[in-house]
Design a protein around this motif. Structure first.
Motif, mmCIF file in Angstrom:
data_model
loop_
_atom_site.group_PDB
_atom_site.id
_atom_site.type_symbol
_atom_site.label_atom_id
_atom_site.label_comp_id
_atom_site.label_asym_id
_atom_site.label_seq_id
_atom_site.Cartn_x
_atom_site.Cartn_y
_atom_site.Cartn_z
ATOM 1 N N UNK A 39 0.817 -1.203 0.000
ATOM 2 C CA UNK A 39 0.000 0.000 0.000
ATOM 3 C C UNK A 39 0.849 1.249 0.000
ATOM 4 N N UNK A 40 2.111 1.131 0.359
ATOM 5 C CA UNK A 40 3.001 2.287 0.328
ATOM 6 C C UNK A 40 3.277 2.681 -1.112
ATOM 7 N N UNK A 41 3.403 3.998 -1.326
ATOM 8 C CA UNK A 41 3.635 4.483 -2.678
ATOM 9 C C UNK A 41 4.996 4.027 -3.184
ATOM 10 N N UNK A 42 5.041 3.374 -4.321
ATOM 11 C CA UNK A 42 6.343 3.002 -4.890
ATOM 12 C C UNK A 42 7.082 4.250 -5.368
ATOM 13 N N UNK A 43 8.385 4.173 -5.376
ATOM 14 C CA UNK A 43 9.180 5.322 -5.815
ATOM 15 C C UNK A 43 8.982 5.571 -7.300
ATOM 16 N N UNK A 44 8.927 6.855 -7.646
ATOM 17 C CA UNK A 44 8.831 7.200 -9.064
ATOM 18 C C UNK A 44 10.192 7.013 -9.729
ATOM 19 N N UNK A 45 10.170 6.655 -10.999
ATOM 20 C CA UNK A 45 11.391 6.584 -11.773
ATOM 21 C C UNK A 45 11.937 7.998 -12.010
ATOM 22 N N UNK A 46 13.165 8.080 -12.353
ATOM 23 C CA UNK A 46 13.776 9.374 -12.604
ATOM 24 C C UNK A 46 13.025 10.095 -13.732
ATOM 25 N N UNK A 267 -9.075 15.577 -3.510
ATOM 26 C CA UNK A 267 -9.168 17.016 -3.724
ATOM 27 C C UNK A 267 -9.405 17.733 -2.398
ATOM 28 N N UNK A 268 -8.790 17.260 -1.332
ATOM 29 C CA UNK A 268 -8.973 17.827 -0.011
ATOM 30 C C UNK A 268 -9.169 16.774 1.064
ATOM 31 N N UNK A 269 -9.485 15.565 0.650
ATOM 32 C CA UNK A 269 -9.650 14.452 1.582
ATOM 33 C C UNK A 269 -9.195 13.189 0.858
ATOM 34 N N UNK A 270 -9.056 12.111 1.586
ATOM 35 C CA UNK A 270 -8.702 10.847 0.933
ATOM 36 C C UNK A 270 -9.175 9.673 1.765
ATOM 37 N N UNK A 271 -9.338 8.520 1.087
ATOM 38 C CA UNK A 271 -9.645 7.284 1.792
ATOM 39 C C UNK A 271 -8.405 6.869 2.595
ATOM 40 N N UNK A 272 -8.634 6.431 3.829
ATOM 41 C CA UNK A 272 -7.499 5.992 4.646
ATOM 42 C C UNK A 272 -7.559 4.505 4.990
ATOM 43 N N UNK A 273 -8.719 4.031 5.459
ATOM 44 C CA UNK A 273 -8.846 2.609 5.791
ATOM 45 C C UNK A 273 -10.158 2.048 5.259
ATOM 46 N N UNK A 423 -6.400 9.468 -13.308
ATOM 47 C CA UNK A 423 -5.978 8.110 -12.962
ATOM 48 C C UNK A 423 -5.950 7.902 -11.448
ATOM 49 N N UNK A 424 -5.740 8.974 -10.690
ATOM 50 C CA UNK A 424 -5.690 8.865 -9.222
ATOM 51 C C UNK A 424 -7.106 8.618 -8.657
ATOM 52 N N UNK A 425 -8.094 9.358 -9.190
ATOM 53 C CA UNK A 425 -9.476 9.091 -8.791
ATOM 54 C C UNK A 425 -9.848 7.651 -9.139
ATOM 55 N N UNK A 426 -9.493 7.258 -10.345
ATOM 56 C CA UNK A 426 -9.880 5.927 -10.828
ATOM 57 C C UNK A 426 -9.272 4.827 -9.963
ATOM 58 N N UNK A 427 -8.007 4.992 -9.593
ATOM 59 C CA UNK A 427 -7.356 3.987 -8.752
ATOM 60 C C UNK A 427 -7.998 3.940 -7.362
ATOM 61 N N UNK A 449 -5.674 2.074 2.911
ATOM 62 C CA UNK A 449 -5.925 2.413 1.510
ATOM 63 C C UNK A 449 -4.748 3.242 1.010
ATOM 64 N N UNK A 450 -4.143 2.856 -0.106
ATOM 65 C CA UNK A 450 -3.000 3.629 -0.604
ATOM 66 C C UNK A 450 -3.394 5.049 -0.992
ATOM 67 N N UNK A 451 -2.435 5.933 -0.886
ATOM 68 C CA UNK A 451 -2.602 7.296 -1.400
ATOM 69 C C UNK A 451 -1.973 7.333 -2.792
ATOM 70 N N UNK A 452 -2.789 7.146 -3.803
ATOM 71 C CA UNK A 452 -2.270 7.078 -5.171
ATOM 72 C C UNK A 452 -1.746 8.424 -5.661
ATOM 73 N N UNK A 453 -2.125 9.532 -4.969
ATOM 74 C CA UNK A 453 -1.627 10.853 -5.387
ATOM 75 C C UNK A 453 -0.223 11.114 -4.870
#
Length: 475
Positions: A39-46, A267-273, A423-427, A449-453
């Motif tokens: 659930x942790x955000x993977x690192x972005x590529x360079x 957009x100001x809040x997010x799913x957490x669990x 794509x963040x909303x969709x995920x 719940x992951x934070x896709x943003x």
């Protein structure tokens, strides 16, 4: 109907800002265990960057390729063809006769004949590589969405995917990363987010009529038993077979997404669990026993998905959202669509008035009695419905919201706008599919719940509650 605070006013004044993680009062810390999947955000590529607030490049004409021409894909064909500035240039189905039938239909509508792809499971790979397609629309069975969506992104196309965009957490993350790397948008084709009641409810929420939003309920409650056992409706009975694989909230997004939008998720809040419950799987087996011949291939199947799967989702701002999924029980159709706050409540799918919705708002109402939603919908009708409502009812299925969704996508691409749904909303909206599985494995305990943003969820920004704009003229 005096509003309290207006989110739209704040955005219109260009004061969009960060609400701040300091508002966090949710129960993220209550999660007793992490999911088995990352659930942790993977690192972005360079060099990889976010797609938040990235507009579409301007397209004079939007060239559309359709993959999957069964009930849903074929049903959306005429809507795409009717939109000013859109042209269907390619059609694809594993069954070549469906691609030909779609091409024939477009010709009968007076449209150019599209390129046909089909006859093999890999035919879609030719379409996503073609040079005359800007937007790929995917309406195949769920098990193909991730693979085909990713291939379309890698083919340099923007992608609209029917529900869900993927069914595994790692797949959702991969689609986010692939969108960011390719700089192409991918989004969930969530037509119910463009429903007339849903958009009016969203505007009322942003104008403060419900006060401080505290909770909402949504879902997908649709008795599909007859269709699930049909030998012709779902190709190879693909949808029924999902009920033999796992216990999950497969398809709650129709009701979940509009409530999430009203709560400003990402957009100001997010799913957490998320916590999930499931009832026993009785509906399909009972229906089969009473209606299906013993010689039918379904008698070799064992149904394991619960009839009613419920997800309770906590948010960073301390709100609670309930999302339900039930397609195997006898019941009237409903997406629930209920939103409540400190000053009022809205409920949909009730036999009240012409809209099917009812409200109770302070200070307008008292006496513990519901009121008709119709005058509020008239006052808060979304600009999309005011502008193209008549066209939608003439061209689109599901009460016109299919056409509103299609028209808005083409308009955004032609005018170079930021997509309403990214794509963040969709995920986030599709994450309950795998997360419900994980929670149920843990006897309903909360899972993160992951934070896709990747930390940008607290930025207040426009989405479905968009500013009115015109469709660019066609030459």
């Amino acid at each position: 109907m005096n509003p309290t605070s207006s989110r739209r006013t704040v955005l219109g004044a260009g004061l969009a800002g960060v609400l701040g993680a300091a508002t966090t009062t949710g129960t993220a810390s209550a999660a007793t265990t992490a999911t088995d999947q990352a659930t942790a955000a993977p690192a972005r590529r360079q060099g990889q960057r976010s797609m938040i607030d990235v507009p579409f490049p301007v397209h004079q004409t939007v060239r559309i390729g359709l993959i999957g021409l069964g009930n849903r894909g074929a049903g959306m064909l005429s809507g795409w063809a009717a939109i000013p500035g859109a042209v269907v240039t390619a059609v694809c189905d594993i069954r070549a006769d469906r691609a030909k039938a779609a091409a024939d239909k477009l010709v009968k509508l007076g449209k150019p004949r599209p390129t046909e792809y089909g006859g093999t499971a890999a035919a879609y790979k030719e379409l996503v590589r073609s040079s005359d397609v800007d937007l790929v629309y995917i309406a195949t069975p769920w098990e193909f969405h991730y693979e085909q969506g990713k291939a379309a992104l890698l083919g340099g196309k923007h992608v609209g995917v029917e529900l869900p965009i993927a069914t595994e957490l790692k797949q959702l993350w991969d689609l986010v990363d692939t969108s960011e790397r390719t700089r192409k948008h991918l989004w969930l084709m969530e037509n119910c987010s463009y429903g007339r009641n849903e958009l009016a409810m969203l505007k009322m929420a942003h104008e403060g009529l419900f006060g401080e939003i505290t909770n909402g309920h949504g879902g997908y409650l649709h008795d599909l038993r007859e269709l699930l056992f049909s030998d012709t409706y779902y190709t190879d009975s693909w949808r029924r077979k999902w009920h033999t694989r796992s216990t999950a909230s497969f398809y709650a997004m129709h009701g979940l997404a509009p409530i999430a939008a009203a709560m400003d998720i990402n957009r100001g809040d997010r799913f957490t669990t998320l916590r999930a419950t499931a009832t026993a799987p009785r509906g399909l087996a009972d229906y089969r026993e009473r209606n299906i011949p013993k010689t039918h291939p379904s008698w070799n199947e064992k149904y394991v998905n619960g009839d009613l799967v419920t997800c309770l989702i906590d948010t960073a701002k301390g709100r609670v959202l309930r999302a339900e999924h039930d397609v195997s029980s006898p019941r009237p159709y409903s997406r629930i669509n209920s939103l409540a706050g400190s000053r009022g409540i809205f409920e949909d799918y009730v036999p009240v008035g012409s809209t099917g919705g009812r409200v109770y708002l302070e200070p307008d109402h008292g006496g513990h009695s519901w009121r008709d939603f119709a005058p509020y919908r008239a006052d808060y009708d979304h600009w999309l419905w005011k502008k193209i409502g008549d066209d939608a009812e003439n061209n689109g299925g599901h009460g016109g919201m299919d056409y509103v969704l299609q028209w808005r996508i083409v308009q955004q691409m032609r005018a170079g706008l930021v997509p309403d749904i990214d794509v963040y909303d969709s995920a986030a909206w599709c994450a309950p599919v795998p997360l419900s599985v994980e929670s149920l494995k843990k006897d309903g305990r909360p899972v993160d719940v992951p934070d896709f943003t990747r930390g940008r969820w607290s930025e207040l920004r426009l989405g479905l509650d968009s500013r009115e704009t015109d469709m660019p003229p066609t030459s």
